[in-house]
Design a protein around this motif. Structure first.
Motif, PDB file in Angstrom:
ATOM      1  N   GLN A 185      12.797   3.395  -3.791  1.00  0.00           N
ATOM      2  CA  GLN A 185      12.156   2.245  -3.145  1.00  0.00           C
ATOM      3  C   GLN A 185      12.984   0.990  -3.370  1.00  0.00           C
ATOM      4  O   GLN A 185      13.510   0.768  -4.465  1.00  0.00           O
ATOM      5  CB  GLN A 185      10.732   2.055  -3.676  1.00  0.00           C
ATOM      6  CG  GLN A 185      10.614   2.053  -5.179  1.00  0.00           C
ATOM      7  CD  GLN A 185       9.165   1.963  -5.635  1.00  0.00           C
ATOM      8  OE1 GLN A 185       8.357   1.244  -5.073  1.00  0.00           O
ATOM      9  NE2 GLN A 185       8.834   2.710  -6.684  1.00  0.00           N
ATOM     10  N   VAL A 186      13.123   0.219  -2.293  1.00  0.00           N
ATOM     11  CA  VAL A 186      13.779  -1.098  -2.372  1.00  0.00           C
ATOM     12  C   VAL A 186      12.645  -2.119  -2.296  1.00  0.00           C
ATOM     13  O   VAL A 186      12.013  -2.293  -1.250  1.00  0.00           O
ATOM     14  CB  VAL A 186      14.790  -1.277  -1.227  1.00  0.00           C
ATOM     15  CG1 VAL A 186      15.447  -2.653  -1.306  1.00  0.00           C
ATOM     16  CG2 VAL A 186      15.858  -0.182  -1.282  1.00  0.00           C
ATOM     17  N   ILE A 187      12.361  -2.761  -3.437  1.00  0.00           N
ATOM     18  CA  ILE A 187      11.177  -3.629  -3.533  1.00  0.00           C
ATOM     19  C   ILE A 187      11.552  -5.059  -3.136  1.00  0.00           C
ATOM     20  O   ILE A 187      12.495  -5.652  -3.679  1.00  0.00           O
ATOM     21  CB  ILE A 187      10.596  -3.587  -4.965  1.00  0.00           C
ATOM     22  CG1 ILE A 187      10.255  -2.123  -5.341  1.00  0.00           C
ATOM     23  CG2 ILE A 187       9.357  -4.476  -5.068  1.00  0.00           C
ATOM     24  CD1 ILE A 187       9.953  -1.917  -6.805  1.00  0.00           C
ATOM     25  N   GLN A 188      10.793  -5.613  -2.163  1.00  0.00           N
ATOM     26  CA  GLN A 188      10.987  -6.983  -1.673  1.00  0.00           C
ATOM     27  C   GLN A 188       9.730  -7.787  -2.005  1.00  0.00           C
ATOM     28  O   GLN A 188       8.719  -7.213  -2.419  1.00  0.00           O
ATOM     29  CB  GLN A 188      11.197  -6.968  -0.157  1.00  0.00           C
ATOM     30  CG  GLN A 188      12.266  -6.002   0.326  1.00  0.00           C
ATOM     31  CD  GLN A 188      12.077  -5.689   1.793  1.00  0.00           C
ATOM     32  OE1 GLN A 188      12.266  -6.561   2.648  1.00  0.00           O
ATOM     33  NE2 GLN A 188      11.682  -4.466   2.116  1.00  0.00           N
ATOM     34  N   PRO A 189       9.756  -9.107  -1.785  1.00  0.00           N
ATOM     35  CA  PRO A 189       8.573  -9.908  -2.134  1.00  0.00           C
ATOM     36  C   PRO A 189       7.295  -9.458  -1.438  1.00  0.00           C
ATOM     37  O   PRO A 189       6.222  -9.423  -2.031  1.00  0.00           O
ATOM     38  CB  PRO A 189       8.963 -11.326  -1.688  1.00  0.00           C
ATOM     39  CG  PRO A 189      10.462 -11.331  -1.732  1.00  0.00           C
ATOM     40  CD  PRO A 189      10.892  -9.947  -1.370  1.00  0.00           C
ATOM     41  N   GLU A 190       7.380  -9.045  -0.152  1.00  0.00           N
ATOM     42  CA  GLU A 190       6.146  -8.744   0.590  1.00  0.00           C
ATOM     43  C   GLU A 190       5.804  -7.257   0.631  1.00  0.00           C
ATOM     44  O   GLU A 190       4.663  -6.880   0.848  1.00  0.00           O
ATOM     45  CB  GLU A 190       6.220  -9.316   2.026  1.00  0.00           C
ATOM     46  CG  GLU A 190       7.279  -8.685   2.943  1.00  0.00           C
ATOM     47  CD  GLU A 190       8.705  -9.190   2.700  1.00  0.00           C
ATOM     48  OE1 GLU A 190       9.606  -8.753   3.436  1.00  0.00           O
ATOM     49  OE2 GLU A 190       8.901 -10.007   1.773  1.00  0.00           O
ATOM     50  N   ARG A 191       6.795  -6.386   0.461  1.00  0.00           N
ATOM     51  CA  ARG A 191       6.522  -4.941   0.556  1.00  0.00           C
ATOM     52  C   ARG A 191       7.689  -4.169  -0.047  1.00  0.00           C
ATOM     53  O   ARG A 191       8.739  -4.746  -0.323  1.00  0.00           O
ATOM     54  CB  ARG A 191       6.320  -4.519   2.020  1.00  0.00           C
ATOM     55  CG  ARG A 191       7.567  -4.636   2.872  1.00  0.00           C
ATOM     56  CD  ARG A 191       7.324  -4.148   4.289  1.00  0.00           C
ATOM     57  NE  ARG A 191       6.431  -5.024   5.016  1.00  0.00           N
ATOM     58  CZ  ARG A 191       6.803  -6.163   5.604  1.00  0.00           C
ATOM     59  NH1 ARG A 191       8.048  -6.564   5.530  1.00  0.00           N
ATOM     60  NH2 ARG A 191       5.927  -6.893   6.256  1.00  0.00           N
ATOM     61  N   ALA A 192       7.473  -2.856  -0.181  1.00  0.00           N
ATOM     62  CA  ALA A 192       8.559  -1.974  -0.630  1.00  0.00           C
ATOM     63  C   ALA A 192       8.999  -1.106   0.545  1.00  0.00           C
ATOM     64  O   ALA A 192       8.178  -0.653   1.336  1.00  0.00           O
ATOM     65  CB  ALA A 192       8.097  -1.090  -1.778  1.00  0.00           C
ATOM     66  N   LEU A 193      10.308  -0.903   0.660  1.00  0.00           N
ATOM     67  CA  LEU A 193      10.845   0.006   1.670  1.00  0.00           C
ATOM     68  C   LEU A 193      11.081   1.357   0.994  1.00  0.00           C
ATOM     69  O   LEU A 193      11.804   1.442   0.001  1.00  0.00           O
ATOM     70  CB  LEU A 193      12.161  -0.558   2.220  1.00  0.00           C
ATOM     71  CG  LEU A 193      12.944   0.310   3.203  1.00  0.00           C
ATOM     72  CD1 LEU A 193      12.129   0.576   4.464  1.00  0.00           C
ATOM     73  CD2 LEU A 193      14.272  -0.343   3.581  1.00  0.00           C
TER      74      LEU A 193
END
Length: 834
Positions: free
Chosen positions: A647-655
């Protein structure tokens, strides 16, 4: 990624050369030729694939593959596939090397006979089984014996045709009976939790009612066995696929009424032994498997400190690092771990400067400077390979890709011209290619990594000081590395430097050979250019490049990369492509009622952004700026019942992304972690599972913004100097010293004899460079003491492991041949020491 064991970390890596296949069976049609490729598999998981060699029964692959192995495995397997006219692949045969047999073939070319492949022999995974013999008193008071068989769970089953829906059949088998029962099917998992119990009556009720007495009558419990077969429930009409079996004789219950253990699944003998082993052809392989057992950092302090002060020892030939280069059979053996260790601790420039200066002092002719395979040249090669790989890609990759794709003929040898080809046209195409490659190299000086520039500066200074009358030596000392040993080999064999995914076809390979030769000669600044070619056609072609502007451009480039006052490379803000390739990603579900399904996409990572698109070259569908990456972590398999997810975790969601195999997943996680390591808002905790159906599967928190429940893995350092495990490299150096202990002792003798008697050297001692016998002897004594201390630590660890290891545990299941051979060795060692 190390496999953790009690008290130490185990690193596994494998380097493979896939050579060629011979005498493959001919295709049954009129053509008889085949289009074949070869895959490398960890157990059943494919981790590499060669390109297809068309229309051949003796395909030459010539491909290299290296990877860090991120998990335990039982065997390394190589499959030869044939692709038919409908682009379907069928297996011709395989080579399977058990992990415990890998040392037998270490680093030597070996021909392996291809073996037949069938579903009954393709097995991986393990089963947790419990057997219990129960006494049961019937309603009438009669006692009988019942066997409770409990299938707890399985781990690491193979994925067949993209799915794994496993179930088990449990059979009690004996001379007079065969009774089978079946578990439920577990959907979409290769680690099924069954936890089902089956009861079998193993003795007939006897006429005795005393609880302690049993009469086995017609059958003996010792002749019975429990057989567990694992199957993949298939939707296809061909039936369910066999995944493996295990057989447990009930004799295991002779000492105790219960038995609980892990077992490796085994293949089923289906009579394939009757087939002739040599009728499928053979495959030439060279396999180097290494396993490093790394203790805590403190254990390595004495040896590591001794190595790191090598640059300050006078003379440098008396240092521990130089001694390693003297005793190793090949200088490269010593150079690889030394350079990595010195890079990690920021000491590579002073060390290489010291050994280069010593080598220059021993050089008599300026024309032979740094031309041998010395420790200096091997260390510089290794440094360029580590620190300069990104620079090489940015400089050469676009041009090399274009040459490979355009596929224009460039043959300039009149003897080799094909019908319809024009010599003048070929020569002009080749000239344009050489010009383009030459220009991208000579204009790339500002991007050359600082560590390489600092080394080139010290080479230039040492050479100019030693040969003051030769004005060109300051250039040739540097060009012998940057052109002859860096750019020219990368152009010649781009696949070895990851500039192309596979080795090139014969025509392109010939074009690259001609370009490489010309670039090498241009960069060498040799006085008579045409005379440096053996072939007259190359001398004729080189007339295009006899203009002074080429020599000036080379000198300007060499001046720039070997000057000490260069600008900071961080000021060069151009996007650098770090990694790209197809993976599968889960739709982000931005719309309220949008489908959250999985799709194959082309991913691309630069030092600026992480993007994906439908296909290579398409406009991006999504772009994530590097500064928005808060963490990159593996995703638990149970989230979507899919392997190799991260998972690539970003501020609004994870990809959520799935890589093709465990090696690719590790590579993507490493490079994404590295490029985002310095982001200010990086997370310290994360969710190891996905957010599905209104809650996190890991901690059951209902808010999608809930704080993570597990600590993030410690990241990789942000620069190449630190992206290395210093303890692992010191362990490798210890192993080398240990394996060459007899040479270290000989070197000690040589120091002693030279101190006492300075006459003609004994031949066995003349191979060592010993400038100062007393200083070298002192270093050798410290090296031998440091190696001895580590040897004792390894021996103690093996003894402790031997005592606490249980055969049949999850780590060492029954059927683990490598563990059985380890037990044998340790038993012999224990007996010998007693």
């Amino acid at each position: 990624m190390a496999v953790e064991e009690e008290g130490l970390r185990v690193f596994q890596s494998v380097k493979i050369k896939i050579g060629e296949a011979k005498n493959l069976p001919s295709y049954p049609g009129p053509n008889k030729m085949r289009d074949c490729y070869c895959t490398v598999n960890l157990d059943q998981e494919e981790v590499f694939r060669t390109k297809i060699v068309e229309k051949s029964l003796c395909p030459f692959y010539g491909e290299d593959f290296y990877c860090e192995i991120p998990r335990r495995f039982r065997q390394l397997a190589f499959y030869i596939f044939d692709r038919d006219v409908f682009r379907r692949a069928s297996i011709i045969g395989k080579v399977a090397i058990q992990k415990e047999d890998l040392p037998k073939y270490h680093n030597r070319d070996t021909w392996f006979q291809l073996q037949h492949v069938d579903a009954d022999s393709e097995v991986q995974g393990k089963v947790h089984l419990e057997l219990r013999l129960n006494e049961v008193i019937t309603d009438t008071g009669i006692v009988c014996h019942k066997l409770a068989t409990r299938i707890l769970e399985c781990q690491g089953l193979p994925i067949v045709n993209g799915q794994c829906d496993p179930y088990a059949t449990v059979t009690l088998a004996g001379p007079y009976r065969s009774e089978a029962k079946k578990t439920k099917v577990k959907k979409k998992t290769n680690n099924p939790q069954f936890d089902e119990v089956f009861y079998f009556e193993v003795t007939r009720p006897s006429s005795y009612s005393r609880k302690s007495h049993f009469d086995f009558e017609e059958e003996d419990v010792d002749k019975l066995e429990i057989r567990v077969d694992l199957w993949n429930a298939s939707n296809l009409k061909f039936g369910d696929e066999f995944l493996g079996e295990l057989r447990v004789p009930l004799q295991v219950l002779r000492q105790s009424s219960s038995h609980k253990a892990w077992y490796f699944l085994q293949p089923r003998d289906n009579g394939s032994k009757n087939l002739k082993p040599g009728d499928l052809g053979s495959l030439r392989l060279n396999v180097v498997y290494t396993e490093d057992h790394v203790f805590s950092s403190d254990s390595y302090s004495p040896l590591r400190d001794l190595l790191l002060k090598s640059a300050d020892v006078e003379p440098v030939s008396a240092s521990a690092a130089h001694v390693l280069g003297e005793v190793c059979r090949e200088k490269q053996e010593a150079a690889i771990p030394l350079v990595r260790l010195f890079l990690h601790y920021g000491r590579v420039v002073p060390f290489i400067s010291a050994i280069a200066s010593a080598e220059v002092q021993r050089t008599q002719d300026p024309n032979t400077i740094f031309r041998g395979n010395s420790l200096t040249s091997k260390c510089i090669d290794e440094t360029m390979k580590l620190a300069g790989m990104q620079y090489l890609h940015v400089t050469l990759k676009p041009t090399i890709e274009e040459i490979c794709q355009s596929h224009k003929p460039c043959e300039i040898d009149p003897v080799k011209l094909k019908d319809g080809e024009s010599l003048e046209s070929n020569m002009e195409t080749l000239r344009q290619y050489v010009d383009r490659v030459f220009n991208v190299i000579t204009k790339s000086g500002v991007s050359c990594p600082t560590v390489m520039c600092d080394i080139f500066f010290s080479l230039r200074e040492a050479a100019a000081k030693r040969f003051q009358d030769d004005l060109d030596v300051r250039y040739t000392a540097v060009s012998s590395f940057i052109f002859l040993r860096f750019f020219a080999p990368a152009i010649l064999s781009p696949n070895l430097f990851q500039l192309t995914p596979h080795h090139t076809d014969p025509q392109t390979s010939r074009t690259l050979t001609l370009i490489s030769k010309t670039i090498q000669t241009l960069g060498s600044l040799s006085k008579s250019k045409s005379a440096s070619f053996k072939e007259s056609y190359m001398a004729t072609f080189y007339e295009f490049f006899n203009e002074q502007k080429y020599a000036d451009a080379v000198k300007n480039f060499l001046d720039l990369i070997s000057s000490s006052g260069r600008r900071d490379p961080k000021s060069v803000e151009q996007p650098l492509l770090l990694k790209e390739g197809f993976m599968i990603k889960r739709a982000q579900g931005r719309k309220r009622f949008g489908m959250k399904n999985f799709k194959k996409r082309w991913f691309r990572l630069t030092n600026h952004e992480f993007t994906y698109q439908r296909n290579k070259g398409d406009p991006p569908l999504c772009s994530i700026p590097i500064e928005n990456i808060l963490a990159v972590e593996p995703l638990e398999e149970e989230s979507f019942k899919m392997k190799n997810m991260f998972q690539v975790i970003q501020p609004e969601r994870a990809l959520y992304i799935q890589a093709n195999n465990c090696v690719e997943a590790k590579a993507w996680i490493d490079v994404l972690t590295k490029v985002s390591q310095c982001n200010q808002k990086r997370l310290t905790v994360y969710h190891p599972s996905a957010y599905l159906n209104g809650h996190w599967l890991c901690c059951r928190a209902s808010s999608d913004t809930a704080t993570g429940c597990s600590p993030c893995t410690s990241g990789l350092p942000a620069n190449i100097q630190l992206d290395i495990d210093g303890d692992r490299e010191t362990e490798r150096i210890y192993s080398l010293f240990n394996s060459y202990m007899s040479k270290l002792e000989k070197m000690q003798e040589a120091c002693g004899s030279r101190s006492v008697y300075d006459g003609p050297e004994q031949e066995e001692y003349s191979t060592f460079i010993i400038d100062d016998p007393q200083e070298t002897y002192k270093t050798l004594r410290q090296v031998i003491a440091g190696v001895g201390a580590l040897e004792q630590e390894h021996a103690q660890y093996k003894r402790d492991k031997f005592k606490r290891t249980k055969y049949g545990s999850q780590e060492h299941p029954i059927g683990d041949k490598s563990f059985q051979s380890y037990i044998r060795q340790q038993s012999e060692v224990s007996t010998h020491s007693m």
